[in-house]
Scaffold this motif. Sequence first.
Motif, PDB file in Angstrom:
ATOM      1  N   HIS A 136       0.831  -1.220   0.000  1.00  0.00           N
ATOM      2  CA  HIS A 136       0.000   0.000   0.000  1.00  0.00           C
ATOM      3  C   HIS A 136       0.866   1.271   0.000  1.00  0.00           C
ATOM      4  N   GLY A 137       1.907   1.243  -0.815  1.00  0.00           N
ATOM      5  CA  GLY A 137       2.753   2.418  -0.971  1.00  0.00           C
ATOM      6  C   GLY A 137       3.771   2.627   0.117  1.00  0.00           C
ATOM      7  N   LYS A 138       3.892   1.675   1.038  1.00  0.00           N
ATOM      8  CA  LYS A 138       4.833   1.811   2.144  1.00  0.00           C
ATOM      9  C   LYS A 138       5.686   0.546   2.254  1.00  0.00           C
ATOM     10  N   LYS A 139       6.989   0.723   2.476  1.00  0.00           N
ATOM     11  CA  LYS A 139       7.885  -0.423   2.585  1.00  0.00           C
ATOM     12  C   LYS A 139       7.894  -0.956   4.015  1.00  0.00           C
ATOM     13  N   LEU A 140       7.697  -2.260   4.116  1.00  0.00           N
ATOM     14  CA  LEU A 140       7.654  -2.926   5.411  1.00  0.00           C
ATOM     15  C   LEU A 140       8.691  -4.037   5.476  1.00  0.00           C
ATOM     16  N   PRO A 141       9.159  -4.381   6.681  1.00  0.00           N
ATOM     17  CA  PRO A 141       9.999  -5.571   6.820  1.00  0.00           C
ATOM     18  C   PRO A 141       9.205  -6.815   6.384  1.00  0.00           C
ATOM     19  N   VAL A 142       9.898  -7.833   5.957  1.00  0.00           N
ATOM     20  CA  VAL A 142       9.242  -9.041   5.434  1.00  0.00           C
ATOM     21  C   VAL A 142       8.254  -9.626   6.439  1.00  0.00           C
ATOM     22  N   MET A 143       8.657  -9.747   7.692  1.00  0.00           N
ATOM     23  CA  MET A 143       7.790 -10.391   8.668  1.00  0.00           C
ATOM     24  C   MET A 143       6.539  -9.559   8.965  1.00  0.00           C
ATOM     25  N   GLN A 144       6.640  -8.255   8.796  1.00  0.00           N
ATOM     26  CA  GLN A 144       5.463  -7.409   8.979  1.00  0.00           C
ATOM     27  C   GLN A 144       4.564  -7.488   7.751  1.00  0.00           C
ATOM     28  N   ALA A 145       5.172  -7.493   6.582  1.00  0.00           N
ATOM     29  CA  ALA A 145       4.398  -7.602   5.337  1.00  0.00           C
ATOM     30  C   ALA A 145       3.670  -8.948   5.271  1.00  0.00           C
ATOM     31  N   LEU A 146       4.234  -9.946   5.887  1.00  0.00           N
ATOM     32  CA  LEU A 146       3.646 -11.282   5.885  1.00  0.00           C
ATOM     33  C   LEU A 146       2.258 -11.306   6.513  1.00  0.00           C
ATOM     34  N   LYS A 147       1.987 -10.370   7.400  1.00  0.00           N
ATOM     35  CA  LYS A 147       0.698 -10.336   8.100  1.00  0.00           C
ATOM     36  C   LYS A 147      -0.424  -9.708   7.272  1.00  0.00           C
ATOM     37  N   GLU A 148      -0.066  -9.137   6.128  1.00  0.00           N
ATOM     38  CA  GLU A 148      -1.051  -8.416   5.313  1.00  0.00           C
ATOM     39  C   GLU A 148      -1.888  -9.323   4.419  1.00  0.00           C
ATOM     40  N   LYS A 149      -1.478 -10.574   4.240  1.00  0.00           N
ATOM     41  CA  LYS A 149      -2.193 -11.478   3.341  1.00  0.00           C
ATOM     42  C   LYS A 149      -1.993 -12.915   3.789  1.00  0.00           C
ATOM     43  N   LYS A 150      -3.014 -13.735   3.587  1.00  0.00           N
ATOM     44  CA  LYS A 150      -2.918 -15.150   3.943  1.00  0.00           C
ATOM     45  C   LYS A 150      -2.437 -15.968   2.742  1.00  0.00           C
ATOM     46  N   TYR A 151      -1.544 -16.905   3.027  1.00  0.00           N
ATOM     47  CA  TYR A 151      -0.991 -17.774   1.987  1.00  0.00           C
ATOM     48  C   TYR A 151      -1.254 -19.243   2.316  1.00  0.00           C
ATOM     49  N   GLY A 152      -1.295 -20.045   1.280  1.00  0.00           N
ATOM     50  CA  GLY A 152      -1.482 -21.483   1.477  1.00  0.00           C
ATOM     51  C   GLY A 152      -0.180 -22.211   1.692  1.00  0.00           C
ATOM     52  N   LYS A 153       0.906 -21.668   1.108  1.00  0.00           N
ATOM     53  CA  LYS A 153       2.222 -22.295   1.205  1.00  0.00           C
ATOM     54  C   LYS A 153       3.275 -21.206   1.321  1.00  0.00           C
ATOM     55  N   ILE A 154       4.268 -21.418   2.160  1.00  0.00           N
ATOM     56  CA  ILE A 154       5.373 -20.474   2.303  1.00  0.00           C
ATOM     57  C   ILE A 154       6.690 -21.238   2.187  1.00  0.00           C
ATOM     58  N   TYR A 155       7.521 -20.803   1.248  1.00  0.00           N
ATOM     59  CA  TYR A 155       8.845 -21.385   1.047  1.00  0.00           C
ATOM     60  C   TYR A 155       9.887 -20.360   1.478  1.00  0.00           C
ATOM     61  N   ILE A 156      10.785 -20.762   2.351  1.00  0.00           N
ATOM     62  CA  ILE A 156      11.799 -19.830   2.828  1.00  0.00           C
ATOM     63  C   ILE A 156      13.184 -20.430   2.654  1.00  0.00           C
ATOM     64  N   MET A 157      14.114 -19.609   2.190  1.00  0.00           N
ATOM     65  CA  MET A 157      15.523 -20.002   2.092  1.00  0.00           C
ATOM     66  C   MET A 157      16.379 -18.838   2.575  1.00  0.00           C
ATOM     67  N   LEU A 158      17.033 -19.037   3.698  1.00  0.00           N
ATOM     68  CA  LEU A 158      17.972 -18.067   4.247  1.00  0.00           C
ATOM     69  C   LEU A 158      19.205 -18.809   4.751  1.00  0.00           C
ATOM     70  N   GLY A 159      20.287 -18.080   4.926  1.00  0.00           N
ATOM     71  CA  GLY A 159      21.475 -18.703   5.501  1.00  0.00           C
ATOM     72  C   GLY A 159      22.788 -18.422   4.805  1.00  0.00           C
ATOM     73  N   VAL A 160      22.765 -18.168   3.489  1.00  0.00           N
ATOM     74  CA  VAL A 160      24.045 -17.970   2.799  1.00  0.00           C
ATOM     75  C   VAL A 160      24.724 -16.679   3.265  1.00  0.00           C
ATOM     76  N   ASN A 161      23.958 -15.643   3.563  1.00  0.00           N
ATOM     77  CA  ASN A 161      24.549 -14.384   4.032  1.00  0.00           C
ATOM     78  C   ASN A 161      24.988 -14.455   5.483  1.00  0.00           C
ATOM     79  N   GLU A 162      24.552 -15.481   6.200  1.00  0.00           N
ATOM     80  CA  GLU A 162      24.902 -15.636   7.605  1.00  0.00           C
ATOM     81  C   GLU A 162      26.103 -16.564   7.813  1.00  0.00           C
ATOM     82  N   LEU A 163      26.696 -17.063   6.710  1.00  0.00           N
ATOM     83  CA  LEU A 163      27.826 -17.992   6.833  1.00  0.00           C
ATOM     84  C   LEU A 163      29.021 -17.350   7.537  1.00  0.00           C
TER      85      LEU A 163
END
Length: 279
Positions: A136-163
Amino acid sequence: MAICIFLAGVLYLIGLGTFAAFRGISQMVHGATRTQSSVPEISAVSSSPPVSSSPSKAESAAVSLPPEVISSPAVPLSSTPQDAVAPAGYFDDALLIGDSRTEALRNYDGLDNATYYAVKGLMVSTIFTKPSIEIHGKKLPVMQALKEKKYGKIYIMLGVNELGWSSFNTFVGDYQKVIDEMKASQPGAVIYVQSILPVTAKKSGTDKVYNNQKIEAYNQAIEEMAAKSKVRYLAVNTAVSDSEGNLPEDASADGVHLNREYCKKWCEYLRAHTNGERD
């Protein structure tokens, strides 16, 4: 004289009778012979049942089937694939979260109408704090944006930047927080945690941070975390690795990010593993 004439007459009569009898017998024999020749010959009786020229109902059914159906053995249940290939539209209610590698997957666009929260440099810490998804015209962190819509499936891949993080346990703990909050905000979604993709052998052999030995250790911890959290783990690294567990040299220009051909392999793996590696 009279006696002689009488005897002659008797002999004559006897002769006539004998002749008549003989003729009658001859006629009977001839007639019997003629009658026998007119009777058709009877074939020998067989102990086997008569063979019908028309097939039985069972035979007719078999004849009407294609040859491959008649001769093919039954397929054992064990040969049925464990995971069904995703049908068209399966990813319409899917959200993919990740860093620049997921950005490359988004650019390839091989998963129908999936939504992507892909952010360059995204980590299990900045996923809570970095404004990056426009809602809605405003940038939100991913976890906050996640609350704006319901999904049936969520795929997440993190970790390479944390090596390069100094604390491995901090990475695991923060990733656990991500999964916990994701389950709380999306209770109806199936969550898939993807393994970290490998780098090329050349990159791995010359980089103290981004190497496959460290990636393997991280993936083991991610799989254990997924099992503990009761979410599904996807070993997507196996879809793009060579026999030694490295990303092939022709799969990436920089040894880290996948090219179009290997993004396709990644998509194919996701389509073929709709039930996950671990339930």
